[in-house]
Design a protein around this motif. Sequence first.
Motif, PDB file in Angstrom:
ATOM      1  N   ALA A 114       0.827  -1.203   0.000  1.00  0.00           N
ATOM      2  CA  ALA A 114       0.000   0.000   0.000  1.00  0.00           C
ATOM      3  C   ALA A 114       0.862   1.254   0.000  1.00  0.00           C
ATOM      4  O   ALA A 114       0.555   2.244  -0.682  1.00  0.00           O
ATOM      5  N   ALA A 115       1.979   1.220   0.730  1.00  0.00           N
ATOM      6  CA  ALA A 115       2.886   2.372   0.753  1.00  0.00           C
ATOM      7  C   ALA A 115       3.486   2.616  -0.632  1.00  0.00           C
ATOM      8  O   ALA A 115       3.585   3.755  -1.093  1.00  0.00           O
ATOM      9  N   ALA A 116       3.867   1.532  -1.313  1.00  0.00           N
ATOM     10  CA  ALA A 116       4.413   1.670  -2.667  1.00  0.00           C
ATOM     11  C   ALA A 116       3.359   2.190  -3.637  1.00  0.00           C
ATOM     12  O   ALA A 116       3.647   3.008  -4.518  1.00  0.00           O
ATOM     13  N   ALA A 117       2.120   1.730  -3.460  1.00  0.00           N
ATOM     14  CA  ALA A 117       1.031   2.136  -4.357  1.00  0.00           C
ATOM     15  C   ALA A 117       0.648   3.602  -4.189  1.00  0.00           C
ATOM     16  O   ALA A 117       0.016   4.178  -5.087  1.00  0.00           O
ATOM     17  N   ARG A 118       1.036   4.205  -3.071  1.00  0.00           N
ATOM     18  CA  ARG A 118       0.721   5.627  -2.852  1.00  0.00           C
ATOM     19  C   ARG A 118       1.782   6.548  -3.465  1.00  0.00           C
ATOM     20  O   ARG A 118       1.649   7.771  -3.388  1.00  0.00           O
ATOM     21  N   ASN A 119       2.791   5.968  -4.071  1.00  0.00           N
ATOM     22  CA  ASN A 119       3.847   6.752  -4.712  1.00  0.00           C
ATOM     23  C   ASN A 119       3.561   6.819  -6.212  1.00  0.00           C
ATOM     24  O   ASN A 119       3.817   5.851  -6.941  1.00  0.00           O
ATOM     25  N   PRO A 120       3.006   7.931  -6.705  1.00  0.00           N
ATOM     26  CA  PRO A 120       2.599   8.001  -8.120  1.00  0.00           C
ATOM     27  C   PRO A 120       3.736   7.736  -9.096  1.00  0.00           C
ATOM     28  O   PRO A 120       3.549   7.056 -10.105  1.00  0.00           O
ATOM     29  N   ARG A 121       4.919   8.238  -8.788  1.00  0.00           N
ATOM     30  CA  ARG A 121       6.049   8.040  -9.695  1.00  0.00           C
ATOM     31  C   ARG A 121       6.446   6.568  -9.758  1.00  0.00           C
ATOM     32  O   ARG A 121       6.741   6.036 -10.832  1.00  0.00           O
ATOM     33  N   LEU A 122       6.441   5.917  -8.608  1.00  0.00           N
ATOM     34  CA  LEU A 122       6.775   4.496  -8.563  1.00  0.00           C
ATOM     35  C   LEU A 122       5.746   3.665  -9.314  1.00  0.00           C
ATOM     36  O   LEU A 122       6.093   2.753 -10.073  1.00  0.00           O
ATOM     37  N   VAL A 123       4.474   3.989  -9.119  1.00  0.00           N
ATOM     38  CA  VAL A 123       3.408   3.261  -9.815  1.00  0.00           C
ATOM     39  C   VAL A 123       3.522   3.449 -11.325  1.00  0.00           C
ATOM     40  O   VAL A 123       3.348   2.508 -12.102  1.00  0.00           O
ATOM     41  N   ALA A 124       3.831   4.680 -11.751  1.00  0.00           N
ATOM     42  CA  ALA A 124       3.992   4.943 -13.182  1.00  0.00           C
ATOM     43  C   ALA A 124       5.157   4.140 -13.757  1.00  0.00           C
ATOM     44  O   ALA A 124       5.064   3.571 -14.857  1.00  0.00           O
ATOM     45  N   THR A 125       6.261   4.074 -13.011  1.00  0.00           N
ATOM     46  CA  THR A 125       7.424   3.306 -13.469  1.00  0.00           C
ATOM     47  C   THR A 125       7.087   1.828 -13.572  1.00  0.00           C
ATOM     48  O   THR A 125       7.413   1.164 -14.565  1.00  0.00           O
ATOM     49  N   LEU A 126       6.421   1.292 -12.550  1.00  0.00           N
ATOM     50  CA  LEU A 126       6.061  -0.123 -12.559  1.00  0.00           C
ATOM     51  C   LEU A 126       5.008  -0.423 -13.625  1.00  0.00           C
ATOM     52  O   LEU A 126       4.999  -1.521 -14.199  1.00  0.00           O
ATOM     53  N   SER A 127       4.156   0.529 -13.926  1.00  0.00           N
ATOM     54  CA  SER A 127       3.182   0.335 -15.003  1.00  0.00           C
ATOM     55  C   SER A 127       3.889   0.242 -16.354  1.00  0.00           C
ATOM     56  O   SER A 127       3.523  -0.570 -17.212  1.00  0.00           O
ATOM     57  N   GLY A 128       4.910   1.078 -16.544  1.00  0.00           N
ATOM     58  CA  GLY A 128       5.713   0.980 -17.760  1.00  0.00           C
ATOM     59  C   GLY A 128       6.412  -0.363 -17.852  1.00  0.00           C
ATOM     60  O   GLY A 128       6.461  -0.988 -18.923  1.00  0.00           O
ATOM     61  N   ALA A 129       6.959  -0.822 -16.724  1.00  0.00           N
ATOM     62  CA  ALA A 129       7.588  -2.140 -16.690  1.00  0.00           C
ATOM     63  C   ALA A 129       6.565  -3.231 -17.008  1.00  0.00           C
ATOM     64  O   ALA A 129       6.881  -4.219 -17.689  1.00  0.00           O
ATOM     65  N   ALA A 130       5.336  -3.056 -16.528  1.00  0.00           N
ATOM     66  CA  ALA A 130       4.284  -4.046 -16.757  1.00  0.00           C
ATOM     67  C   ALA A 130       3.978  -4.193 -18.248  1.00  0.00           C
ATOM     68  O   ALA A 130       3.782  -5.296 -18.751  1.00  0.00           O
ATOM     69  N   VAL A 131       3.942  -3.075 -18.960  1.00  0.00           N
ATOM     70  CA  VAL A 131       3.693  -3.126 -20.406  1.00  0.00           C
ATOM     71  C   VAL A 131       4.802  -3.902 -21.105  1.00  0.00           C
ATOM     72  O   VAL A 131       4.548  -4.752 -21.978  1.00  0.00           O
ATOM     73  N   LEU A 132       6.044  -3.657 -20.714  1.00  0.00           N
ATOM     74  CA  LEU A 132       7.178  -4.348 -21.335  1.00  0.00           C
ATOM     75  C   LEU A 132       7.144  -5.849 -21.057  1.00  0.00           C
ATOM     76  O   LEU A 132       7.378  -6.666 -21.952  1.00  0.00           O
ATOM     77  N   ILE A 133       6.827  -6.229 -19.829  1.00  0.00           N
ATOM     78  CA  ILE A 133       6.819  -7.659 -19.514  1.00  0.00           C
ATOM     79  C   ILE A 133       5.614  -8.340 -20.160  1.00  0.00           C
ATOM     80  O   ILE A 133       5.672  -9.522 -20.519  1.00  0.00           O
ATOM     81  N   ALA A 134       4.512  -7.609 -20.354  1.00  0.00           N
ATOM     82  CA  ALA A 134       3.362  -8.184 -21.056  1.00  0.00           C
ATOM     83  C   ALA A 134       3.716  -8.468 -22.516  1.00  0.00           C
ATOM     84  O   ALA A 134       3.341  -9.511 -23.066  1.00  0.00           O
ATOM     85  N   VAL A 135       4.447  -7.540 -23.143  1.00  0.00           N
ATOM     86  CA  VAL A 135       4.916  -7.765 -24.514  1.00  0.00           C
ATOM     87  C   VAL A 135       5.819  -8.997 -24.556  1.00  0.00           C
ATOM     88  O   VAL A 135       5.724  -9.836 -25.455  1.00  0.00           O
ATOM     89  N   ASN A 136       6.684  -9.107 -23.563  1.00  0.00           N
ATOM     90  CA  ASN A 136       7.596 -10.249 -23.489  1.00  0.00           C
ATOM     91  C   ASN A 136       6.826 -11.556 -23.335  1.00  0.00           C
ATOM     92  O   ASN A 136       7.094 -12.545 -24.035  1.00  0.00           O
ATOM     93  N   TRP A 137       5.873 -11.592 -22.408  1.00  0.00           N
ATOM     94  CA  TRP A 137       5.074 -12.797 -22.185  1.00  0.00           C
ATOM     95  C   TRP A 137       4.288 -13.184 -23.435  1.00  0.00           C
ATOM     96  O   TRP A 137       4.228 -14.368 -23.795  1.00  0.00           O
ATOM     97  N   LEU A 138       3.678 -12.193 -24.086  1.00  0.00           N
ATOM     98  CA  LEU A 138       2.859 -12.475 -25.258  1.00  0.00           C
ATOM     99  C   LEU A 138       3.717 -13.019 -26.403  1.00  0.00           C
ATOM    100  O   LEU A 138       3.347 -13.998 -27.067  1.00  0.00           O
ATOM    101  N   THR A 139       4.869 -12.386 -26.618  1.00  0.00           N
ATOM    102  CA  THR A 139       5.767 -12.856 -27.677  1.00  0.00           C
ATOM    103  C   THR A 139       6.248 -14.265 -27.396  1.00  0.00           C
ATOM    104  O   THR A 139       6.287 -15.128 -28.289  1.00  0.00           O
ATOM    105  N   TYR A 140       6.598 -14.533 -26.150  1.00  0.00           N
ATOM    106  CA  TYR A 140       7.115 -15.846 -25.787  1.00  0.00           C
ATOM    107  C   TYR A 140       6.047 -16.929 -25.933  1.00  0.00           C
ATOM    108  O   TYR A 140       6.315 -18.005 -26.488  1.00  0.00           O
TER     109      TYR A 140
END
Length: 354
Positions: A114-140
């Motif tokens: 919950a503490a991490a989720a309250r950090n907008p910059r951290l959430v934005a960074t992890l959301s960007g990472a999520a898009v990249l790993i989704a592309v990786n999973w889908l391609t694989y």
Amino acid sequence: MAHVSSSNGTGAERSASLSASASSPASAPPRSAPQQPAAQASPPPSGASSGRRSENSTGILFGVGAYVLWGLLPLYFVLLVPAGAVEIVASRIVFSLVFCAALLTTLRSWKATAAAARNPRLVATLSGAAVLIAVNWLTYAWAVLNEHAVEAALGYFINPLVSVLLGVVILKEKLRPLQWVAMAVGFVAVLVLTFAYGTVPWVALALAFSFGLYGLVKKGVGGKVDAISSLTIETAALTPIAVGVLIWLSISGTSTILSNGAAHFWLLAASGIITAVPLIFFGAAARRLPLSTVGMLQYLAPTLQFIIALAVFKETMPPERWAGFGLIWLALVILTVDMMGGPRRNRLLRAAGV
């Protein structure tokens, strides 16, 4: 896959850092004990030495467990047929979130998440990472289900070279001579494989770059969030899209999750566990092992994937592909030699006061 970072590592050290995947921060180096006069110096207690060996052995077991599970992933995807790559990845996202929520509840770790989720910059960074790993999973997943498992394995073999390249282009790192040689050999290998496949090996490059960029983004997160919280936030960011995809597949009549029996449903549901457990193992290994050891272990996964592609899926390997793979392996050997010399270089630099 997961990643472990070193704040001042460069080149091959960073290639191991970025290519290994996910979100476990490396532990801080232990503080050195105050120096004693030579006459008073005494050897460390045998119990302390035994404890370090025990930690190292435990770390190796966790690391091998993580990479073996990742290496066996193609066999799991085949069990999910007739589900397609899109449904597999959407299910993987949703059930990973469910598993992470259950794990956080069991470990009573919601406060950190919950503490991490309250950090907008951290959430934005992890959301960007999520898009990249989704592309990786889908391609694989697409590669494994469409007779491109060899090329998928190639992508993870290429990944350390891509990570070094990203370090140069984005982080403005300087390469050492052996790293330049490895990069040159890797470039020739891609040219040979382009000739072998009759086209640029897009699947391999997509996997290598998506995972390399994922590691780069996660490196920016550093120790701000633990592995489970990171995976929870990443999958939570993707879950609305994943749920929408599953609903669309159901409406269009192409969904299999509820129409192929209980066994098929639970196999898809198990994707949450199969996604999270190797990441947890990796996090445990990264906290116990030197970066160079983690870097060596990372080759277990693509090696297993390569063996499965040849022995189980019976994919073809004409001589020109063997030549391309051989060059990639040579480049990795050069990188590994350079990486293994890192600790000695660091000691010499410290001794010189650099």
